[in-house]
Design an enzyme around this catalytic site. Structure first.
Site, PDB file in Angstrom:
ATOM      1  N   ASP A  86       0.880  -1.166   0.150  1.00  0.00           N
ATOM      2  CA  ASP A  86       0.001  -0.161   0.097  1.00  0.00           C
ATOM      3  C   ASP A  86       0.719   1.381   0.094  1.00  0.00           C
ATOM      4  O   ASP A  86       2.194   1.174   0.425  1.00  0.00           O
ATOM      5  CB  ASP A  86      -0.915   0.088   1.175  1.00  0.00           C
ATOM      6  CG  ASP A  86      -0.188   0.057   2.504  1.00  0.00           C
ATOM      7  OD1 ASP A  86       0.800  -0.637   2.844  1.00  0.00           O
ATOM      8  OD2 ASP A  86      -0.462   0.843   3.412  1.00  0.00           O
ATOM      9  N   GLU A 181       0.083  -1.256   5.697  1.00  0.00           N
ATOM     10  CA  GLU A 181       1.050  -0.605   6.718  1.00  0.00           C
ATOM     11  C   GLU A 181       0.973   0.679   6.864  1.00  0.00           C
ATOM     12  O   GLU A 181       1.235   1.049   7.868  1.00  0.00           O
ATOM     13  CB  GLU A 181       2.480  -1.039   5.775  1.00  0.00           C
ATOM     14  CG  GLU A 181       4.028  -0.846   6.850  1.00  0.00           C
ATOM     15  CD  GLU A 181       4.245   0.709   6.914  1.00  0.00           C
ATOM     16  OE1 GLU A 181       5.265   0.577   7.834  1.00  0.00           O
ATOM     17  OE2 GLU A 181       4.064   1.673   5.924  1.00  0.00           O
ATOM     18  N   HIS A 387       5.973   9.829   1.043  1.00  0.00           N
ATOM     19  CA  HIS A 387       4.568  10.111   1.272  1.00  0.00           C
ATOM     20  C   HIS A 387       4.444  11.766   0.620  1.00  0.00           C
ATOM     21  O   HIS A 387       3.666  12.424   1.022  1.00  0.00           O
ATOM     22  CB  HIS A 387       4.260  10.353   2.924  1.00  0.00           C
ATOM     23  CG  HIS A 387       4.431   9.161   3.285  1.00  0.00           C
ATOM     24  ND1 HIS A 387       3.855   8.679   4.969  1.00  0.00           N
ATOM     25  CD2 HIS A 387       5.014   7.775   3.186  1.00  0.00           C
ATOM     26  CE1 HIS A 387       4.079   7.854   5.140  1.00  0.00           C
ATOM     27  NE2 HIS A 387       4.849   7.083   4.165  1.00  0.00           N
TER      28      HIS A 387
HETATM   29 ZN   LIG Z   1       6.816   2.188   4.033  1.00  0.00          ZN
END
Ligand SMILES: [Zn+2]
Length: 416
Positions: A86, A181, A387
């Site tokens: 993910d 995760e 991210h």
């Molecule tokens: Zn990671």
């Protein structure tokens, strides 16, 4: 043994895998949190089967398992190499367009689909160390998903190499790809019995050479304030306002020490994450972090004192103090099995790298796995700027990590 002549598939795989949207969702109650994660899991399952792995499965909970059978008669502990499919909910993962920048020369990288998104060497000094490498970025409107598709691609490239090279002696190796995760639920539905591994390594670290065997220990604290409601026109001597009590408690928390804004390195902290309430009931949630597990109790005692101090200011107020364990520093488990880190360091050295033991100011699936019976440090993948739209990865870093897994598997066999 040298894999120098191996025609790696890690970059090609990576470019394909990142185009599959696998964003997880913290607000979802389903398992996995988003069904689309299984789109990639199904591809991985098929490719593992095509390579010739055995005991392959994509289970109902979204976990992919596979086995590289042993090539030795020795009794070698079963290893597990693990990565998560993910991507983070913080940034869009829909329509990722990976761009390969061959032989990077050290300039800032402007992303074409939104030229205001620039990966600068000022903000990403590690890029300077990767001059000459082939760098992969997204195109400016999404994250890249190197976290953790770099880890996924590395394990797949490694599996292919091992199947093609049965002359390398190793024990049974389990491959594991997990969902969710990024929303902290990566191992909740994992079947440890089915996995059947003795020691594990997650492939989810950043810079080349980093080896992470230490995480925070973590608790959550919930403080409930129960006041007394009354009609505000006739409340004199009766009303106790829980909103004011909760605010008073928060205002007692230090701002120049003991909080994330002013701590780093090996320091711990407490951190209020939410406050909500009405006249009668108010709740403050906090997280408590330290590398030393006993220190959590010290921090919690200090919080209890602040709650007591608050209660003194509000006669009639009732309070409740709840501590919930979140995860523990994996070092406590790894210290009982020092060979797990030692063999990894040897594998780094055989690959020509200087291992750097690092501490993570957070948790990993590896910290949870370690306490579930699978001691599990974290190996680098090259994933950087994670991210975010500035995310990038070096192809050569991914290839280096693949090489490390080959050496690591052989080293466990040599010591058996
Ligand atoms: Zn990671």
């Amino acid at each position: 043994m040298s894999i120098a002549n191996y025609k790696h598939t890690v970059a090609e795989r990576f470019m394909r895998y990142v185009q599959v949207d696998t964003q997880s969702d913290p607000t979802s109650a389903t398992q996995p949190s988003t069904a689309k994660q299984k789109d990639l899991s199904a591809i991985l399952l098929r490719e593992l089967q095509e390579m010739g792995l055995t005991e392959t499965e994509l289970d109902a909970n979204g976990y992919v398992y596979g086995t590289i059978p042993a090539t030795t008669n020795k009794q070698v502990p079963v290893l597990c190499y693990c990565a998560h499919v993910d991507t983070a909910p913080d940034c869009s993962g829909t329509g990722v367009k990976p761009i390969l920048h061959p032989r990077y020369t050290g300039q800032d990288i402007v992303l074409p689909d939104d030229p205001t998104v620039v990966i600068t060497t000022a903000e990403h000094p590690y890029l300077k160390e990767r001059i000459g490498d082939d760098i992969i970025t997204a195109s400016g409107t999404t994250l890249l998903g190197a976290d953790d598709k770099a880890g996924v691609a590395i394990i797949m490239d490694f599996a292919r190499y091992m199947i093609q090279h049965p002359e390398i002696k190793h024990g049974k190796i389990r491959v594991l790809f997990t969902p969710d995760e990024e929303v902290g639920r990566g191992v909740v539905a994992l079947d440890m019995k089915k996995l059947g591994a003795d020691f594990g390594y997650t492939l989810d670290g950043g810079e080349r050479g980093h080896l992470e065997g230490e995480t925070f220990s973590a608790d959550a604290v919930i403080v409930k304030f129960v006041g007394i409601s009354a009609h505000p026109g006739y409340a004199k001597g009766k009303m106790v306002n829980a909103i004011k009590a909760a605010s008073a408690f928060v205002s007692l928390l230090p701002r120049n020490e003991w909080c994330p804004e002013v701590t780093d390195g090996m320091q711990g902290f407490v951190h209020p994450t939410s406050i909500e309430g009405a006249l009668e009931n108010a709740t403050v949630q906090l997280i408590v972090r330290s590398f030393e597990t006993p220190q959590l109790a010290v921090y919690e005692e200090r919080l209890r004192e602040l709650v007591a101090k608050t209660a003194q200011q509000f006669p009639g107020l009732a309070t409740e103090f709840i501590v919930k364990e979140q995860y523990r520093n994996m070092k406590e488990v790894l210290d009982l099995h020092p060979q797990v880190m030692q063999y990894a360091e040897t594998a780094y050295e055989r690959s020509g790298l200087h291992p750097h033991r690092m501490s993570i100011r957070g948790g990993t699936d590896g910290s949870r796995l370690s306490f579930m019976g699978l001691p599990c440090p974290n190996i680098f993948t090259g994933e950087m700027g994670i991210h975010s739209k500035q995310e990038y990865v070096s192809v050569q870093d991914m290839e280096k990590a693949t090489e490390i897994l080959v050496h690591l598997s052989a080293i466990w066999e040599e010591h058996a």
